[in-house]
Design a protein around this motif. Structure first.
Motif, PDB file in Angstrom:
ATOM      1  N   ASN A  10       7.611  17.242 -56.897  1.00 56.82           N
ATOM      2  CA  ASN A  10       7.958  17.222 -55.367  1.00 56.82           C
ATOM      3  C   ASN A  10       8.529  18.692 -54.924  1.00 56.82           C
ATOM      4  O   ASN A  10       9.649  18.781 -54.192  1.00 56.82           O
ATOM      5  N   ALA A  11       8.443  19.889 -55.792  1.00 61.22           N
ATOM      6  CA  ALA A  11       8.855  21.022 -55.237  1.00 61.22           C
ATOM      7  C   ALA A  11       8.725  21.338 -53.853  1.00 61.22           C
ATOM      8  O   ALA A  11       7.569  21.095 -53.382  1.00 61.22           O
ATOM      9  N   LEU A  12       9.480  22.131 -53.363  1.00 61.69           N
ATOM     10  CA  LEU A  12       9.173  22.358 -51.934  1.00 61.69           C
ATOM     11  C   LEU A  12       8.471  23.680 -51.547  1.00 61.69           C
ATOM     12  O   LEU A  12       9.039  24.609 -51.319  1.00 61.69           O
ATOM     13  N   ALA A  13       7.034  23.557 -51.903  1.00 63.34           N
ATOM     14  CA  ALA A  13       6.171  24.466 -51.541  1.00 63.34           C
ATOM     15  C   ALA A  13       6.148  24.740 -49.800  1.00 63.34           C
ATOM     16  O   ALA A  13       6.787  23.743 -49.220  1.00 63.34           O
ATOM     17  N   ALA A  14       5.758  25.901 -49.544  1.00 58.67           N
ATOM     18  CA  ALA A  14       5.845  26.140 -47.562  1.00 58.67           C
ATOM     19  C   ALA A  14       5.604  25.087 -46.916  1.00 58.67           C
ATOM     20  O   ALA A  14       5.994  24.437 -45.940  1.00 58.67           O
ATOM     21  N   SER A  15       4.390  24.386 -47.321  1.00 59.33           N
ATOM     22  CA  SER A  15       3.909  23.359 -46.678  1.00 59.33           C
ATOM     23  C   SER A  15       4.469  22.012 -46.845  1.00 59.33           C
ATOM     24  O   SER A  15       4.515  21.356 -45.671  1.00 59.33           O
ATOM     25  N   VAL A  16       5.153  21.983 -47.810  1.00 61.61           N
ATOM     26  CA  VAL A  16       5.892  20.609 -47.987  1.00 61.61           C
ATOM     27  C   VAL A  16       7.150  20.659 -46.820  1.00 61.61           C
ATOM     28  O   VAL A  16       7.328  19.822 -46.160  1.00 61.61           O
ATOM     29  N   TRP A  17       7.935  21.872 -47.015  1.00 59.51           N
ATOM     30  CA  TRP A  17       8.937  21.950 -45.787  1.00 59.51           C
ATOM     31  C   TRP A  17       8.444  21.550 -44.776  1.00 59.51           C
ATOM     32  O   TRP A  17       8.983  21.005 -43.869  1.00 59.51           O
ATOM     33  N   SER A  18       7.099  22.160 -43.987  1.00 59.36           N
ATOM     34  CA  SER A  18       6.838  22.221 -42.846  1.00 59.36           C
ATOM     35  C   SER A  18       6.417  20.799 -42.533  1.00 59.36           C
ATOM     36  O   SER A  18       6.484  20.325 -41.412  1.00 59.36           O
ATOM     37  N   GLU A  19       5.837  19.993 -43.528  1.00 57.20           N
ATOM     38  CA  GLU A  19       5.298  18.773 -43.287  1.00 57.20           C
ATOM     39  C   GLU A  19       6.560  17.589 -43.308  1.00 57.20           C
ATOM     40  O   GLU A  19       6.463  16.640 -42.522  1.00 57.20           O
ATOM     41  N   ILE A  20       7.697  18.009 -43.988  1.00 51.62           N
ATOM     42  CA  ILE A  20       8.635  17.181 -43.946  1.00 51.62           C
ATOM     43  C   ILE A  20       9.363  17.136 -42.354  1.00 51.62           C
ATOM     44  O   ILE A  20       9.649  16.228 -41.650  1.00 51.62           O
ATOM     45  N   ASP A  21       9.486  18.560 -41.962  1.00 49.59           N
ATOM     46  CA  ASP A  21       9.792  18.702 -40.516  1.00 49.59           C
ATOM     47  C   ASP A  21       8.958  17.974 -39.516  1.00 49.59           C
ATOM     48  O   ASP A  21       9.800  17.269 -38.733  1.00 49.59           O
ATOM     49  N   GLU A  22       7.961  18.222 -39.777  1.00 47.32           N
ATOM     50  CA  GLU A  22       6.910  17.438 -38.697  1.00 47.32           C
ATOM     51  C   GLU A  22       7.137  15.954 -38.744  1.00 47.32           C
ATOM     52  O   GLU A  22       7.293  15.208 -37.944  1.00 47.32           O
ATOM     53  N   ALA A  23       7.196  15.116 -39.941  1.00 45.52           N
ATOM     54  CA  ALA A  23       7.316  13.853 -40.133  1.00 45.52           C
ATOM     55  C   ALA A  23       8.711  13.383 -39.765  1.00 45.52           C
ATOM     56  O   ALA A  23       8.668  12.202 -38.962  1.00 45.52           O
ATOM     57  N   VAL A  24       9.682  14.253 -39.714  1.00 48.15           N
ATOM     58  CA  VAL A  24      10.959  13.765 -39.268  1.00 48.15           C
ATOM     59  C   VAL A  24      11.190  13.696 -37.929  1.00 48.15           C
ATOM     60  O   VAL A  24      11.446  12.769 -37.150  1.00 48.15           O
ATOM     61  N   GLN A  25      10.452  14.739 -37.245  1.00 43.92           N
ATOM     62  CA  GLN A  25      10.300  14.754 -35.853  1.00 43.92           C
ATOM     63  C   GLN A  25       9.433  13.861 -35.268  1.00 43.92           C
ATOM     64  O   GLN A  25       9.909  13.052 -34.048  1.00 43.92           O
ATOM     65  N   ARG A  26       8.427  13.365 -35.906  1.00 47.03           N
ATOM     66  CA  ARG A  26       7.642  12.203 -35.678  1.00 47.03           C
ATOM     67  C   ARG A  26       8.436  10.959 -35.622  1.00 47.03           C
ATOM     68  O   ARG A  26       8.243   9.914 -34.751  1.00 47.03           O
ATOM     69  N   GLY A  27       9.260  10.884 -36.684  1.00 43.32           N
ATOM     70  CA  GLY A  27       9.926   9.349 -36.970  1.00 43.32           C
ATOM     71  C   GLY A  27      11.015   9.647 -35.691  1.00 43.32           C
ATOM     72  O   GLY A  27      11.128   8.213 -34.956  1.00 43.32           O
ATOM     73  N   VAL A  28      11.699  10.741 -34.984  1.00 39.78           N
ATOM     74  CA  VAL A  28      12.551  10.953 -33.948  1.00 39.78           C
ATOM     75  C   VAL A  28      11.768  10.298 -32.875  1.00 39.78           C
ATOM     76  O   VAL A  28      12.558   9.411 -31.898  1.00 39.78           O
ATOM     77  N   ALA A  29      10.513  10.728 -32.610  1.00 41.08           N
ATOM     78  CA  ALA A  29       9.797  10.504 -31.508  1.00 41.08           C
ATOM     79  C   ALA A  29       9.344   8.921 -31.293  1.00 41.08           C
ATOM     80  O   ALA A  29       8.890   8.351 -30.458  1.00 41.08           O
ATOM     81  N   ASP A  30       9.197   8.305 -32.584  1.00 46.25           N
ATOM     82  CA  ASP A  30       8.425   7.312 -32.671  1.00 46.25           C
ATOM     83  C   ASP A  30       9.159   6.111 -32.402  1.00 46.25           C
ATOM     84  O   ASP A  30      10.091   5.614 -32.841  1.00 46.25           O
TER      85      ASP A  30
END
Ligand code: 3H9
Length: 705
Positions: free
Chosen positions: A23-43
């Motif tokens: 689960n190394a933090l490749a660039a896309s992992v960083w951005s997908e975590i970001d997106e998912a957390v913001q989705r959780g906030v809005a959900d």
């Protein structure tokens, strides 16, 4: 989304990072975590958010490969700035955000967890900031958040040492908030729900350390810097870590973070970091042998035997016992065997005195070693390591015996440091199971195992050896069967230059000092006094008998003269240095060596001259790189990285210089080649550029391009 999954479970948004293997933090992992957390906030369906890793671990850190893309400090600044902003967005989430940790939360992994509001972990999880081992500082807020969470002293220990801590210790230090003994996700959902109901959110960046904690932290920074003078010679990253933590103690969070980013950017660009990152991957690469596929069958090693209870044999037997594998230790006569066992016991007593083993563990481990003077029981073992005297006839007859007394698929390994494995293979009558297992002295301590592949060695024996090396806590590197294999073949050139520099005018003390300042744990002469001058002398005698020599070029007579005088090194109380007593490590200069150097120089018509420190480093490292290039060209090593790993683990070549081949690249191969040519003009044709070196320079490439 591909690397991060989002789902709602029991009113909680579960964000699962799924980027195998770690689960190394490749660039896309960083951005997908970001997106998912913001989705959780809005959900509206989620009252809290849990961040968890798929597979065997939480997050092992930033993707180390991606550092290669950060070409300039400005690139690193930009990258780290983006990461800081992303983590701030996470921390600002309006719903409780919980990191659920299993396996490892390392580097950027722990930094992500620290940007969450809470952290819970399984009991066997580990958390750490190991960036310093890669020559960098934590670059995603670790140097700012960890001191706020766990105190400056703990943060300094973790970030300058790099060693991860286990969950119970992390709990006691305040890094995690709870240990979950049952199912982690279930525990995390319950924890997050409770926090949501209590409307509890805690941002680490908002923690304000009391004034006395800040004062104590600043004192701890000074104390750490003082301690690093002893433990981190030649390194920058551990000091950089202290600088970044200190900034965090004296500046507000955002300003401290800017300072961290600047320091991170400076470190990423350093040769130290490039070298350490190179070794991280080279160490993992060595286990991959091109024609031995990953799925090659391996033999289970349940019982072992070692023939020869001398220093090496005893150390090898300890390796097996330490790994819980019962081992027979055979020697020809009872007295030698008793001496061997007594040495093993003494070694364990030292380990015990350092608190690394209990008396009970020592007894249990000793009980796994069975001394014997016969081959009884050899038919039951899965592997035998021969560690008799370095004598071709003796070794051949030992292999002939082993071929008869062991079971048909028993692996037969030789600990020879130089001799031709193929001759032992023929003597045994079953060559596919014969190979070299070349341990380094002291065998129970040094981590390198050269696995020497003979002409007919089978793939199963190689795959088994690689697996066994891991089990024994060694780094196994497969090498070809040339004289001295890779480590000692190159060492002969290193030693040749050291002897010649002595004859030309440098002193033993100067050469040893210069190389220890370069970063080696011990210089060439000190090393020989430990290993035994007799060992090399006997090998030279054997070579002479078959009309060969260890390295091209003039061979100094001084080591053989010391041998004739019975000066074998520490064990006899005299070698290149004088010692207080046989076995003592307290050494003093011996004027006799200077006399011998003067005599030999006269005989060879050399006018002795002052030699500067730079020439010593240049001559010795150039000799290693040039011979290393030959080893590669002749295919006795698979990759330059294998040679680097061999030198780091076998001889303590400084990690922050990346190994002799990587170091040559940092010097620049055109410089290395021009030195070879210059030495050729000055000293003679034995300095001949390796064809590979010439080819690489002509193509404008390095060993690693
Ligand atoms: C960092 O986080 C900087 C931050 O501050 C933020 C900056 C903005 N990246 O070791 P294994 C690969 S710096 C890329 O054999 P194990 C490894 O190469 C990072 N790849 O397994 C291997 O690949 P392959 C701080 C990685 O079970 C495979 O995974 N973190 C990374 O013996 C299996 O690895 C560290 O320094 C990575 N971060 O040990 C931790 N990690 O199969 C580095 C692993 O192709 N990692 N790989 O050969 C480790 O210490 C060990 O891998 C770990 C597992 C203990 C996790």
């Amino acid at each position: 989304m591909t690397l991060v999954r989002y789902e709602i479970r029991d009113g909680v948004a579960v964000v699962t990072i799924d980027n195998p293997p770690v689960n190394a933090l490749a660039a896309s992992v960083w951005s997908e975590i970001d997106e998912a957390v913001q989705r959780g906030v809005a959900d509206a369906a989620a009252e809290a958010i849990v961040l968890i890793g798929a597979g065997t671990t939480f997050i092992a850190g930033a993707d180390i490969k991606a550092f290669e893309l950060l070409k300039t400090p400005a690139d690193s600044m930009a990258r780290s700035e983006g990461t800081h902003a992303l983590l701030k967005r996470m921390e600002d989430a309006s719903k409780p955000l919980v990191a659920a940790i299993h396996g490892n939360a390392l580097g950027g992994g722990l930094e992500v967890a620290q940007a969450c509001h809470f952290r819970i972990a399984t009991r066997n999880a580990k958390v750490g900031q190991p960036e310093v081992m890669l020559g960098i500082v934590p670059g995603a807020g670790g140097t700012q958040r960890l001191p706020r969470l766990a105190g400056a002293a703990m943060a300094l220990t973790m970030c300058t040492g790099g060693k991860p801590v286990a969950a119970p210790e992390a709990l006691a230090a305040g890094i995690i908030d709870q240990i979950v003994d049952g199912d982690l996700l279930t525990g995390a959902i319950a924890f997050a729900t409770a926090k949501a109901r209590a409307r509890e959110i805690r941002k680490v960046r908002d923690i304000v350390l009391p004034a006395d904690a800040v004062t104590a932290g600043l004192e701890a920074c000074d104390a750490t810097r003082a301690a690093l003078k002893r433990t981190a010679k030649g390194l920058r990253a551990p000091y950089a870590v202290v600088d970044a933590i200190e900034a965090g103690l004296t500046l507000p969070f955002d300003q401290g973070s800017v300072r961290e980013r600047e320091i991170f950017a400076e470190c990423v660009a350093s040769t130290e970091s490039k070298a350490l990152r190179h070794l991280f991957f080279a160490e993992r690469e060595v286990a991959k042998v091109p024609d031995v596929p990953k799925d090659t069958p391996t033999k289970e090693i349940r019982r072992a035997a070692v023939v020869g209870a001398g220093t090496m044999g005893g150390g090898i037997a300890m390796n097996y016992a330490n790994a819980g594998i019962p081992v027979l230790l055979k020697d020809v006569d009872q007295a030698a065997l008793e001496r061997g066992i007594a040495t093993i016991r003494r070694n364990y007593a030292v380990t015990m005195s350092k608190g690394k083993m209990t008396a009970e563990q020592v007894e249990q481990t000793m009980a796994l070693i069975t001394p014997t003077t016969s081959y009884d029981g050899f038919d039951q073992v899965d592997i035998v390591t021969e560690a008799v005297f370095e004598d071709m006839d003796l070794k051949k007859s030992t292999f002939a015996d082993l071929g008869k007394v062991t079971g048909p698929d028993c692996i037969l390994a030789s600990n020879s440091s130089t001799l031709d494995i193929d001759q032992f293979a023929s003597a045994s009558g079953r060559p596919s199971q014969v190979l070299g297992h070349h341990y380094f002295s002291p065998a129970n301590v040094m981590k390198l195992l050269e696995i020497v592949r003979g002409r007919q060695t089978g793939k199963e024996a190689i795959a088994t050896s690689l697996k066994l090396a891991k089990k024994l806590g060694k780094v196994g590197v497969v090498v070809g069967n040339c004289f001295g294999f890779v480590a000692n073949r190159m060492l002969a050139y290193y030693m040749r230059e050291a002897y010649l520099l002595l004859e030309e005018g440098a002193s033993v003390e100067q050469i040893d000092r210069v190389l220890t300042e370069f970063g080696l744990p011990v210089g060439p002469f000190g090393m020989q006094d430990i290993a035994g001058i007799d060992v090399g002398a006997r090998i030279r005698q054997y070579l002479k008998s078959i009309g060969k020599s260890r390295a091209e070029g003039p061979q100094s007579a001084i080591p053989d003269r010391l041998f004739e005088m019975g000066r074998y090194g520490q064990k006899t109380g005299a070698g290149w240095y004088k010692y207080d007593a046989p076995g003592s490590r307290n050494r003093t200069t011996d004027p006799l060596i200077e006399d011998l150097a003067n005599e030999e120089a006269r005989k060879r018509g050399i006018v002795r001259r002052p030699i500067n420190d730079e020439e010593i480093v240049a001559r010795i490292t150039t000799a290693l790189a040039n011979e290393g290039a030959r080893v590669l060209e002749e295919k006795f090593a698979t990759r330059p990285g294998d040679i680097d790993v061999i030198y780091v683990y076998g001889f303590g070549f400084p990690r922050h210089r990346g190994g002799p081949m990587f170091y040559a690249d940092t010097v620049g191969l055109p410089t290395v080649l021009s030195r070879v040519n210059e030495y050729r003009a000055r000293f003679g044709d034995y300095w001949e550029p390796a064809p590979m070196l010439e080819k690489l320079v002509a193509a404008g490439r390095g060993f690693y391009d």
